[in-house]
Motif scaffolding. Structure first.
Motif, PDB file in Angstrom:
ATOM      1  N   ASP A 153      12.334 -27.795  22.822  1.00 43.73           N
ATOM      2  CA  ASP A 153      11.756 -28.986  22.371  1.00 43.73           C
ATOM      3  C   ASP A 153      11.033 -28.860  21.378  1.00 43.73           C
ATOM      4  OD1 ASP A 153       9.836 -28.004  24.260  1.00 43.73           O
ATOM      5  OD2 ASP A 153       9.593 -30.379  24.743  1.00 43.73           O
TER       6      ASP A 153
ATOM      7  N   THR B 228       5.238 -22.847  28.388  1.00 41.33           N
ATOM      8  CA  THR B 228       5.519 -24.510  28.601  1.00 41.33           C
ATOM      9  C   THR B 228       4.190 -25.078  27.853  1.00 41.33           C
ATOM     10  OG1 THR B 228       3.906 -24.113  30.558  1.00 41.33           O
ATOM     11  CG2 THR B 228       6.140 -24.285  31.010  1.00 41.33           C
TER      12      THR B 228
ATOM     13  N   VAL C 175       8.591 -27.528  33.752  1.00 38.98           N
ATOM     14  CA  VAL C 175       9.739 -26.725  33.611  1.00 38.98           C
ATOM     15  C   VAL C 175      10.182 -26.211  35.006  1.00 38.98           C
ATOM     16  CG1 VAL C 175      10.877 -24.668  33.033  1.00 38.98           C
ATOM     17  CG2 VAL C 175       9.542 -26.125  31.143  1.00 38.98           C
TER      18      VAL C 175
ATOM     19  N   GLU D 225      17.679 -32.652  31.764  1.00 38.92           N
ATOM     20  CA  GLU D 225      16.363 -33.020  30.757  1.00 38.92           C
ATOM     21  C   GLU D 225      15.836 -34.171  31.122  1.00 38.92           C
ATOM     22  OE1 GLU D 225      18.366 -30.304  27.131  1.00 38.92           O
ATOM     23  OE2 GLU D 225      18.020 -32.545  26.751  1.00 38.92           O
TER      24      GLU D 225
ATOM     25  N   GLY E 210       9.112 -24.786  26.315  1.00 36.76           N
ATOM     26  CA  GLY E 210       8.689 -26.183  26.474  1.00 36.76           C
ATOM     27  C   GLY E 210       7.317 -26.597  25.809  1.00 36.76           C
TER      28      GLY E 210
ATOM     29  N   THR F 229       7.632 -35.055  25.504  1.00 39.85           N
ATOM     30  CA  THR F 229       7.699 -33.931  26.256  1.00 39.85           C
ATOM     31  C   THR F 229       9.125 -34.038  26.925  1.00 39.85           C
ATOM     32  OG1 THR F 229       6.953 -35.094  28.426  1.00 39.85           O
ATOM     33  CG2 THR F 229       5.287 -34.027  27.210  1.00 39.85           C
TER      34      THR F 229
END
Length: 354
Positions: A110, A136, A69, A83, A64, A119
């Motif tokens: 992503d 993350t 997360v 998501e 991420g 995000t």
């Protein structure tokens, strides 16, 4: 909404879903309370979508870029993914999200949000027995019940609970909360670390951050100046604080400690061997069981040492500082203690009732 795709990849068709959502997964704490460290201001547009992965998953990798997360082992036979995509519609379309399975490894990412104002939050429920790797890039992470985990939050806070395999965490300044792990290797980069109920080997570097530890079969700690509190350590304990305070309670097992000038307090120590240096800081140690060997040096700091039993083969050097010894001594005794204070006051007394 519908799931579309070939083997190992999925693409969602959207049907006008643009609504904010609060998502909960059993076993994972809600981390988005307004005003708290887990809160992130939502983008103007939010899309939520979900699927069940149509394949056998043996491991999980989530990559991420700032989104929350959450990963939890749950009562499912297939991995389930939700998501939450936050993006600015005026700046472009919906960011692409990678979902793939290769050789049993489920990858979610992503990459578009690495360079765009968006995000993607991932909430993943996996069957028991699956390890997880999570990055993350500043976002918060919560991992619960997995068969091992590797987490790199790059500044984001992390919660890890009931990890049934090896746990590795790097937070780069983010706070870390651990409750239950088979063992852990932690580097917080200055962030606060709280850990309890650790069942295996534990290594912690905090780089100036504080550590609060309760329950481990042993630990190797370097706080880099941060204060350390540890209790109920049932095995070898090595601690370096580089000036930070060290407070120990009810530790069992060999002790090696160097506070580098910080104060040391140890209540209820049950250590056959103790090698302690404070570098000028005060030291107060109360043994609950008679030690075999004690080496204690304060380099000018005051010493208060309480021991049961005796006699001890005792060597002391206060270098002119006031000295008081109230225990039985015998140069031929099996148990030995060497205590130097280099000018600091030195007091050695019998434990209450002895």
């Amino acid at each position: 909404m519908r799931a579309v795709g070939g083997p190992g990849r999925w693409v969602w068709g959207l049907s006008g879903l643009a609504t904010a959502a609060v998502l909960l997964v059993p076993g994972v704490r809600l981390l988005t309370a307004a005003g708290g460290p887990w809160h992130r201001q939502p983008a103007p547009d939010t899309v939520v979508r979900s699927l069940t992965v149509p394949g056998h998953v043996t491991s999980l990798d989530v990559q991420g870029y700032g989104g929350l997360v959450k990963v939890a082992a749950g009562p499912v036979s297939r991995a389930e993914v939700i998501e939450t995509i936050n993006y600015v519609k005026q700046e472009g379309g919906l960011p692409a999200v990678v979902q793939s399975v290769s050789a049993g490894r489920l990858t979610l990412a992503d990459p578009a949000c690495a360079t765009s104002d968006c995000t993607v939050g991932f909430t993943v429920t996996v069957p028991a027995g699956i390890p997880a790797t999570v990055t993350t890039d500043g976002g918060a992470a919560a991992v619960s019940g997995t068969a091992g985990a590797a987490v790199d939050s790059v500044g984001g806070p992390v919660i890890a609970e009931h990890i049934d395999g090896p746990l590795t965490v790097n937070t780069d300044g983010g706070a870390l909360q651990m409750d239950g792990a088979a063992g852990a290797d932690v580097d917080s980069g200055g962030g606060l670390v709280t850990a309890e109920h650790i069942d295996g080997a534990l290594t912690v570097n905090t780089d100036g951050g504080a550590l609060q530890l309760n329950g481990a079969p042993g630990a190797d700690v370097d706080s880099g100046g941060g204060p350390v509190t540890a209790e109920h350590i049932d095995g070898p304990l090595t601690v370096n604080t580089d000036g930070g305070a060290l407070q120990l309670t009810a530790t069992v097992g060999p002790l090696r400690a160097d506070t580098g000038g910080g104060p040391l307090s140890d209540e209820g120590a049950d250590a056959a061997t103790a090698d302690v240096s404070t570098g000028g800081g005060p030291a107060r140690i109360a043994f609950s069981a008679a030690p075999d060997t004690v080496l204690l040096s304060t380099e000018g700091g005051p010493v208060t040492l309480t021991v049961p039993g005796g006699p001890y083969a005792l060597t002391t050097d206060s270098d002119g500082g006031p000295q008081s010894v109230g225990i039985a001594t015998d140069p031929a005794a099996r148990r030995s203690m060497t205590v130097t204070s280099d000018g600091g006051s030195l007091q050695i007394e019998p434990a209450s009732g002895h």
